[in-house]
Enzyme design. Structure first.
Site: not given
Length: 319
Positions: A28, A30, A32, A34, A157, A182
């Site tokens: 990930g 690409n 946020g 990341g 998280s 989540y």
């Protein structure tokens, strides 16, 4: 040359130690958090591989990084963590002799019912956030072991703090609530990461497993990286009060970058922002007991081996 974090050379998030010759894979990478992990690691001279399903988005991210880091060596690996069968082939396409760290960052957060499943018939958030990274770790094990001191950095998280795993319903088939599902998927990631380090230490491996989290990282407090990320003046203005306790995703990347790069970091540690775990420079913090419970982790590990269809033993690190 190493740059230990110490009273004589404190860790400086804006002046990172050089990492020429090192290679990092960021799932990930690409967008946020990341993206900013990738941008900051690229500035150290390391090779940065963006793991992404979408080549166009990866190309845009690579272009943005190169525009800010002249000469940056940024590459793309097509990677779909929800497609477990595809992961070995993806890793086989990596043209690398070793991998210094993988940053398990990619993830999805669904806000509304109905419950969604991957093509493999697995609940989508659990499949992507946890099982995909669980399986990916096995296929990357030879490359991580080939590095002098490989690392698996798992991005946790705050959502995991208030959740508990239901080991009899890991995929939320009986009672699906998106936010809870989540949080449990992120808790599963963190539980796996702590258990992985216990197994690595027992096997005498040189590879470390470390957990880091970004704290409270908001888009509206994040510097623009068009076309990757754009905020309007109004959004930035409305976010000013939140900036007293939260931060942008560029700062949210700091603990993750330190977990991947700092030679003083040890396996089994948790790194996050210094101020109430929400904002500020990175520091080591204590994990909550339900995140590190060995009995829960052992049952999760066994279930994950079956669901992800991996071989074990110990995901390829244990011989």
């Amino acid at each position: 040359m190493s740059y230990p974090s110490s009273p004589t050379r404190p860790w400086d998030v804006r002046h990172l130690p050089p990492a020429v010759g090192k290679t990092f894979l960021i799932t990930g990478g690409n967008a946020g958090i990341g993206y900013f992990v990738a941008e900051q690691l690229a500035a150290t001279g390391a090779v940065v591989v963006l793991g992404s399903r979408d080549p166009a988005k990866a190309d845009a991210a690579a272009f943005s990084i190169r525009s800010r880091v002249p000469g940056a060596d940024v590459r793309h690996l097509r990677l779909d963590l929800a497609d477990l069968i595809s992961l070995k082939d993806s890793v086989d396409r990596l043209d690398l002799g070793h991998l210094d760290a993988v940053v398990h960052n990619a993830g999805i957060a669904l806000d509304d019912p109905p419950r969604r499943e991957s093509d493999d018939g697995l609940e989508l958030m659990f499949a992507t956030n946890h099982l995909g990274h669980f399986a990916l770790t096995q296929w990357l094990a030879p490359l991580l072991c080939a590095a002098p001191a490989g690392r698996v950095v798992t991005v946790g998280s705050f959502a995991a703090r208030s959740e508990r795993l239901d080991l009899d319903d890991l995929q939320s088939a009986d009672d699906y609530r998106p936010k809870r599902a989540y949080g449990r998927s992120k808790l599963a990631q963190m539980s796996f990461a702590f258990e992985l380090d216990r197994r690595l230490r027992a096997a005498g491996s040189t590879v470390l497993s470390v957990v880091a989290h970004p704290g409270g990282a908001l888009d509206s407090l994040t510097p623009a990286r068009p076309p990757i990320h754009v905020t309007t003046p109004g959004e930035r203005l409305r976010a000013v009060p939140a900036g007293l306790v939260l931060q942008g995703k560029d700062a949210g990347a700091w603990p993750i970058v330190r977990a991947a790069l700092d030679p003083e970091v040890r396996g089994g540690e948790l790194w996050g922002p210094r101020v109430f775990g929400l904002r500020g420079t990175p520091h080591r913090e204590s994990a909550l007991p339900h995140m590190t419970d060995p009995s829960v982790a052992a049952r999760l590990w066994s279930a994950s081996v079956d669901l992800a269809g991996v071989h074990d033993p110990d995901l390829g690190f244990g011989g």
